[in-house]
Each structure stands twice: as C-alpha cells, then as structure tokens.
Design a protein around this motif. Structure first.
Motif, short mmCIF file in Angstrom:
data_model
loop_
_atom_site.label_atom_id
_atom_site.label_comp_id
_atom_site.label_asym_id
_atom_site.label_seq_id
_atom_site.Cartn_x
_atom_site.Cartn_y
_atom_site.Cartn_z
N THR A 51 -0.41 6.18 36.17
CA THR A 51 -0.77 5.09 37.05
C THR A 51 0.39 4.93 38.01
O THR A 51 1.55 4.85 37.58
N VAL A 52 0.11 4.91 39.30
CA VAL A 52 1.17 4.92 40.30
C VAL A 52 1.16 3.62 41.09
O VAL A 52 0.12 3.18 41.59
N VAL A 53 2.33 2.99 41.19
CA VAL A 53 2.54 1.82 42.04
C VAL A 53 3.36 2.31 43.22
O VAL A 53 4.50 2.75 43.04
N ILE A 54 2.76 2.27 44.41
CA ILE A 54 3.48 2.72 45.59
C ILE A 54 3.96 1.50 46.37
O ILE A 54 3.23 0.53 46.55
N VAL A 55 5.20 1.56 46.81
CA VAL A 55 5.82 0.43 47.50
C VAL A 55 6.42 0.92 48.81
O VAL A 55 7.04 1.98 48.87
N SER A 56 6.20 0.14 49.85
CA SER A 56 6.78 0.39 51.15
C SER A 56 6.75 -0.93 51.91
O SER A 56 6.17 -1.90 51.44
N ARG A 57 7.35 -0.97 53.09
CA ARG A 57 7.43 -2.23 53.82
C ARG A 57 6.14 -2.63 54.52
O ARG A 57 5.92 -3.81 54.77
N PHE A 58 5.29 -1.67 54.84
CA PHE A 58 4.12 -1.97 55.66
C PHE A 58 2.82 -1.65 54.92
O PHE A 58 2.60 -0.51 54.52
N GLN A 59 1.96 -2.64 54.78
CA GLN A 59 0.72 -2.48 54.03
C GLN A 59 -0.21 -1.44 54.65
O GLN A 59 -0.85 -0.69 53.93
#
Length: 87
Positions: A51-59
C-alpha cells in the motif's frame, strides 16, 4: 550483452517471482512522489504489492501520479496526500 549486467539488480522478482509477496501487507510512504525518482520508487512498491502513500506539495500533480500508478498496477492501493515535509 549489456542486459545481463542488470539481472542482479532487476526488480522483476518482486513483481511476479519468488519475492512477489515481500511487500504485501506493508505500507510505504514516499515523499516527493509526484515525479522523478520519488515517482519511480512509489511505482515499484505499488507493483510489488505494498500500500503506497504518496506525498508531494501539490495535489494536482499527486492525482496525476496516482492515476499513472493505477494504470500500471490496477490492483494497487494508493493514497495521495498533499503536504510540505520540509518543516
């Protein structure tokens, strides 16, 4: 033959080979996952069953990355969260 050099580091066993269950039932958080190396890492883990949680500044870029991951691995579980992890 150049291809044989990379057999030792090929990720394929994690997708369908002997190691294909290594990341099942695991959650992986990848910061900077909307493009570049972060995206490639997220795609690897998604294809390997995590299961991957991807995080970045822009949705919006995260939503695009999530769509590309799901297109490559339709059974993947992907959560996209916009956040700035610099602080």
């Amino acid at each position: 033959m150049l291809d044989s050099v990379y057999d030792a580091i090929s990720p394929e066993p994690y997708f369908s080979g002997a190691l294909s269950s290594t990341y099942r039932d695991k959650v992986v958080l990848v910061a900077g996952a909307s493009k570049g190396i972060g995206y490639s890492i997220a795609l690897f883990y998604a294809r390997a069953g995590a299961t991957v949680v991807i995080v970045s500044r822009f949705q919006d870029t995260l939503d695009e990355a999530k769509s590309r991951i799901l297109a490559s691995s339709p059974s993947a579980e992907v959560l996209a969260l916009a956040a700035d992890v610099t602080d």
